[in-house]
Design an enzyme around this catalytic site. Structure first.
Site, PDB file in Angstrom:
ATOM      1  N   ARG A  59       0.846  -1.209   0.000  1.00  0.00           N
ATOM      2  CA  ARG A  59       0.000   0.000   0.000  1.00  0.00           C
ATOM      3  C   ARG A  59       0.877   1.255   0.000  1.00  0.00           C
ATOM      4  O   ARG A  59       0.473   2.309  -0.469  1.00  0.00           O
ATOM      5  CB  ARG A  59      -0.978  -0.013   1.187  1.00  0.00           C
ATOM      6  N   TYR A 112     -15.513  14.615 -16.347  1.00  0.00           N
ATOM      7  CA  TYR A 112     -15.855  13.203 -16.286  1.00  0.00           C
ATOM      8  C   TYR A 112     -16.924  13.033 -15.197  1.00  0.00           C
ATOM      9  O   TYR A 112     -16.880  13.714 -14.162  1.00  0.00           O
ATOM     10  CB  TYR A 112     -14.588  12.401 -15.959  1.00  0.00           C
ATOM     11  N   ASP A 184      -6.836  16.949 -15.669  1.00  0.00           N
ATOM     12  CA  ASP A 184      -7.101  15.565 -16.083  1.00  0.00           C
ATOM     13  C   ASP A 184      -6.701  15.474 -17.554  1.00  0.00           C
ATOM     14  O   ASP A 184      -7.342  16.069 -18.428  1.00  0.00           O
ATOM     15  CB  ASP A 184      -8.590  15.240 -15.873  1.00  0.00           C
ATOM     16  N   LYS A 209      -7.165   4.017 -19.622  1.00  0.00           N
ATOM     17  CA  LYS A 209      -7.455   4.398 -21.008  1.00  0.00           C
ATOM     18  C   LYS A 209      -6.194   4.281 -21.874  1.00  0.00           C
ATOM     19  O   LYS A 209      -5.701   3.186 -22.058  1.00  0.00           O
ATOM     20  CB  LYS A 209      -8.063   5.804 -21.018  1.00  0.00           C
TER      21      LYS A 209
HETATM   22  C1  LIG Z   1     -12.272   7.089 -17.336  1.00  0.00           C
HETATM   23  C2  LIG Z   1     -11.975   8.472 -16.892  1.00  0.00           C
HETATM   24  C3  LIG Z   1     -11.787   8.774 -15.536  1.00  0.00           C
HETATM   25  C4  LIG Z   1     -11.952   7.728 -14.447  1.00  0.00           C
HETATM   26  O1  LIG Z   1     -10.991   6.737 -14.555  1.00  0.00           O
HETATM   27  P1  LIG Z   1     -11.187   5.245 -13.960  1.00  0.00           P
HETATM   28  O2  LIG Z   1      -9.897   4.592 -14.272  1.00  0.00           O
HETATM   29  O3  LIG Z   1     -12.365   4.655 -14.663  1.00  0.00           O
HETATM   30  O4  LIG Z   1     -11.454   5.414 -12.510  1.00  0.00           O
HETATM   31  C5  LIG Z   1     -11.449  10.069 -15.195  1.00  0.00           C
HETATM   32  N1  LIG Z   1     -11.325  11.027 -16.123  1.00  0.00           N
HETATM   33  C6  LIG Z   1     -11.513  10.784 -17.438  1.00  0.00           C
HETATM   34  C7  LIG Z   1     -11.367  11.903 -18.418  1.00  0.00           C
HETATM   35  C8  LIG Z   1     -11.847   9.496 -17.864  1.00  0.00           C
HETATM   36  O5  LIG Z   1     -12.044   9.262 -19.166  1.00  0.00           O
END
Ligand SMILES: *Cc1c(COP(=O)(O)O)cnc(C)c1O
Length: 392
Positions: A59, A112, A184, A209
């Site tokens: 962790r 998001y 982000d 992603k």
């Molecule tokens: C998918 C996504 C998230 C969240 O990510 P997870 O890995 O599903 O928790 C946050 N911001 C954006 C722009 C995303 O496409």
């Protein structure tokens, strides 16, 4: 790093973790151990109280996780990175590490969905207030500032209309007042955009992603300078959204080809965007790489490529959009993006569970909108799949 000259992204993706571990292996090792033995009581005390130990308890840190962190920090041009269990784990931990009751956050009206719920529902319960502004208007961020503003959060391009935020303008506004900025960067990936180069302090990703790139892991990451990432880590070990060696290993495997994948996805997305723009059943195409995108000039200024995600609005409205995703033969009707396979979703169908149609439209999203996350299939096959699905 074994060299004394600066490296390109293609090279950093492959060699960025050199030196994290001293192993003869060419491929990274998976360290599934949850805990690690110290050689003596005094070494144990040193490790247990140290900053981000790599071999104490998983962790707190883990060698395989540390390697993925090093690669991503290098790609973002930041000194440090912290890998977490998901993109939302990275976003919520980063935000909670930087605000206290009484503080104020300026964010975008389009984020998001999970980030929106953190900002609009969860944080107010703990005495943190949030103002959400139109991301396309840099002055709106400044106008929303209060004496107690501590954080500004941006996301560009944003989901699902691919609107762009002027990162340098937001960073300048925040920096002048000592406010921390978070971007982000999931949709762009560090190959197309490095928010740090525009003055943003902390860069977060859903590594699920593009960074992972194969739709087979869930992870998130935050990048920044050592002190800022250390602060997030101190909260991460309490909040507990830690990553693990298996996901980190899959992520490392994905990262090696990130620059190649993203370059091809950008090319194919532009090909598909142009083909769909010319189709009579399509009323509108949102893609920052098209000259007709209202912020194309800004996108050109701050991005090297325009990404693999586009969205279209169908002339036939809600029903046409909803049925299109069911008629595609190659393209799967699924959420997420950044993988090797092309995915499409009807945005209103995804959000209908939690929002009314009026709320979806008020958020600036057409109910005729279909989001397309372009993969690595041949672009002509993708164009043909959309043509056959739109031909009804
Ligand atoms: C998918 C996504 C998230 C969240 O990510 P997870 O890995 O599903 O928790 C946050 N911001 C954006 C722009 C995303 O496409």
């Amino acid at each position: 790093m074994p060299v004394d000259f600066p490296l390109h992204s293609e090279t950093l993706a492959i060699h960025g973790d050199a030196g994290v571990e001293d192993l003869a292996d060419i491929a990274p090792a998976i360290h599934p151990s949850s805990t690690f033995r110290a050689r003596s009581a005094s070494e144990f005390a040193e490790i247990a109280t140290g900053d981000r130990p790599m071999r104490f308890y998983t962790r707190y840190g883990n060698p395989t996780v540390a390697r993925a962190e090093r690669v991503i920090a290098g790609l973002e041009g930041k000194a440090a990175a912290l890998l977490l269990a998901s993109g939302m784990g990275a976003i919520s931990t980063t935000v909670l590490a930087n605000v206290s009751a009484g503080d104020h956050i300026v964010a975008q009206s389009a984020h998001y969905m999970g980030t929106t719920r953190l900002l609009a529902d969860l944080l107010p319960r703990f005495g943190v207030s949030v103002t959400q502004v139109d991301q396309t208007d840099p002055a709106a961020f400044e106008a929303a500032l209060r004496p107690e503003t501590r954080l500004m959060i941006v996301e560009s391009p944003s989901n699902p209309t691919l609107a762009i935020t002027d990162l340098a303008a937001v960073a300048a506004t925040a920096r002048a007042r000592g406010i921390t900025t978070v971007a982000d960067n999931t949709f762009a990936s560090p190959i197309n955009q490095r928010p740090g180069d525009h003055g943003i302090d902390l860069v977060v990703h859903s590594a699920t992603k593009y960074l992972g790139g194969h739709s087979d892991l869930v992870a998130g990451v935050v990048c920044g300078d050592e002190a800022a990432v250390q602060k997030v880590w101190e909260h991460a070990i309490v909040l507990g959204a830690s990553s693990n060696a298996f996901d980190a290993w899959l992520l490392l495997r994905g990262l090696r080809t990130l620059p190649l994948r993203v370059a091809r996805q950008c090319e194919s997305a532009l090909t598909l965007a142009r083909a769909l723009q010319a189709h009579p059943a399509v009323a509108r195409v949102h893609y920052p790489g098209l000259e007709c995108h209202p912020q194309h000039a800004l996108a050109r200024r701050q991005m090297k490529g325009f990404g693999g995600v586009l969205s279209i609005e169908l002339a036939g409205g809600y029903d046409a959009a909803k049925s299109l995703v069911g008629r595609l033969q190659l393209v799967a009707n699924a959420v997420s993006l950044g993988g090797v396979e092309t995915l499409a979703v009807h945005a209103a169908s995804v959000w209908e569970g939690s929002l009314s149609i009026a709320q979806i439209e008020a958020a600036g999203v057409s109910t005729a909108l279909v989001r397309i996350a372009v993969g690595l299939e041949h672009p002509e096959d993708l164009v043909r799949d959309f043509e056959q699905a739109l031909a009804v």
